[in-house]
Write a protein that holds these residues in place. Structure first.
Motif: not given
Length: 178
Positions: A31-38, A86-91, A105-112
Motif C-alpha cells: 500500500s502507499l502508506p507502507s511504501f511511504e514508511a519503507a 490497495l487503492m482504498l488504503l491510500t485513504i 459512497a462519494a467519499f469512498i469512490s474518491k479512491a482510484k
C-alpha cells in the motif's frame, strides 16, 4: 501461509517492496502508506497476505498488522480485489471507516478505481463490521501496565492507539462508578 517476513528492504517502489531475507528477494505488493514508511536498507517485519487465483499468485505486504488485517477485510467485499483494496488504503483507515458508517459512497469512490457501485457494496458489506470501531468516544488516557496491555490488544484488532486508549479509559471509569 506466511504471517510475516523479516528482512532488509532492498527495493522500494509505490507498487511493491523487495525484502531480502537471507539472500532471497521477496517481491511484495504494498500500500502507499507502507511504501511511504519503507526505506531501502532498513530492516522490517512485513506482515503478508498471499493471494492465489487460477492464473496468478501474489504476495502482499504491510508494515503494520492492522493495515494488513483491514486489507483482508476489504478483499472480502464482493467486487473488491487486491488492487482495489490497495487503492482504498491510500485513504486514511479511520476516515474510510467513518465514511462507511456515514454511508458516504462519494467519499469512498474518491479512491482510484473505485466506482459508486463498488463503494455502495463496501458500505453494505462492511458497515456492520466497522460501526463499533467508529463509535468509540474520547476520554482520559490510561497509564498502568494493565491498561497498556489492553490498549495493545485493541490496536492489534485494528483500533488506532488513541481510540483504543479512549475506549479503555471509558470502560475503566464506568467500572469504578458502578
Amino acid at each position: 501461509m506466511y504471517e510475516y517476513i523479516f528482512g532488509t528492504i532492498a527495493k522500494s517502489t509505490p507498487a511493491f517492496l523487495v525484502i531480502d531475507v537471507s539472500g532471497v528477494g521477496y517481491k511484495v505488493f504494498t500500500s502507499l502508506p507502507s511504501f511511504e514508511a519503507a526505506e531501502v536498507g532498513m530492516e522490517a517485519k512485513v506482515y503478508t497476505h498471499r493471494h492465489v487465483t487460477e492464473s496468478s499468485m501474489a504476495l502482499f505486504g504491510f508494515l503494520s498488522e492492522p493495515e494488513r488485517d483491514f486489507f483482508r477485510v476489504l478483499i472480502s467485499v464482493s467486487g473488491v480485489g487486491p488492487s482495489t483494496a490497495l487503492m482504498l488504503l491510500t485513504i486514511n483507515v479511520d476516515d474510510l471507516i467513518d465514511a462507511i458508517v456515514r454511508e458516504d459512497a462519494a467519499f469512498i469512490s474518491k479512491a482510484k478505481g473505485v466506482g459508486r457501485k463498488t463503494a455502495k457494496q463496501i458500505i453494505l458489506d462492511l458497515k456492520p463490521k466497522v460501526e463499533a470501531r467508529a463509535k468509540v468516544s474520547e476520554g482520559p488516557k490510561p497509564v498502568s501496565r494493565d491498561t497498556e496491555d489492553a490498549v495493545a490488544g485493541l490496536v492489534a484488532l485494528g483500533y488506532t492507539k488513541t481510540k483504543a486508549q479512549d475506549a479503555f479509559s471509558k470502560v475503566v471509569s464506568h467500572d469504578s462508578i458502578g
